[in-house]
Design a protein around this motif. Structure first.
Motif, short mmCIF file in Angstrom:
data_model
loop_
_atom_site.label_atom_id
_atom_site.label_comp_id
_atom_site.label_asym_id
_atom_site.label_seq_id
_atom_site.Cartn_x
_atom_site.Cartn_y
_atom_site.Cartn_z
N ALA A 112 0.88 -1.34 -0.19
CA ALA A 112 -0.10 -0.21 -0.33
C ALA A 112 0.42 0.93 0.36
N ALA A 153 -11.84 1.98 -5.86
CA ALA A 153 -10.70 1.30 -5.89
C ALA A 153 -11.14 0.09 -5.27
N GLN A 163 -5.62 3.40 0.67
CA GLN A 163 -5.28 2.88 -0.81
C GLN A 163 -5.55 1.11 0.09
N GLN A 164 -4.53 0.95 1.87
CA GLN A 164 -4.78 -0.08 2.40
C GLN A 164 -6.11 -0.11 3.00
N THR A 223 -3.96 9.71 1.67
CA THR A 223 -3.57 9.03 0.31
C THR A 223 -1.80 9.70 -0.78
N ALA A 224 -2.57 8.92 -1.51
CA ALA A 224 -1.17 9.16 -2.54
C ALA A 224 -0.31 9.78 -2.96
N SER A 257 -0.55 4.40 0.79
CA SER A 257 -1.26 5.41 1.10
C SER A 257 -2.47 4.62 2.54
#
Length: 63
Positions: A4, A32, A9-10, A59-60, A6
Motif C-alpha cells: 500500500a 478502488a 489504499q490500504q 492518500t497517495a 497510502s
C-alpha cells in the motif's frame, strides 16, 4: 507483492479482501475497492492490507 502507498489504499484493499472472503457483500464495495476485488488475488490483497501503515500518507498524493 504489492504494498500500500497510502492509508486510503490500504483501507480499500482491506474492504476488497473482506468481500473476497465473503465477510461483506461485493455490492458494499466502492471505488478502488471494486477494482482491487476484481483484479487482485486474496493473497495480494492480504499483503497490501496487512502492511504497516505507520509511515503512510492518508492518500497517495500526500507527502
Amino acid at each position: 507483492m504489492p504494498k500500500a502507498k497510502s492509508k486510503a489504499q490500504q483501507q480499500a484493499a482491506g474492504a476488497a479482501l473482506s468481500a473476497k472472503r465473503g465477510e461483506i457483500d461485493r455490492s458494499e464495495l466502492e471505488g478502488a475497492s471494486i477494482e482491487m476485488y476484481e483484479s487482485m488475488s486474496e493473497e495480494e490483497l492480504e499483503d497490501m492490507a496487512s502492511a504497516s501503515h505507520k509511515d503512510l500518507p492518508e492518500t497517495a498524493g500526500d507527502s
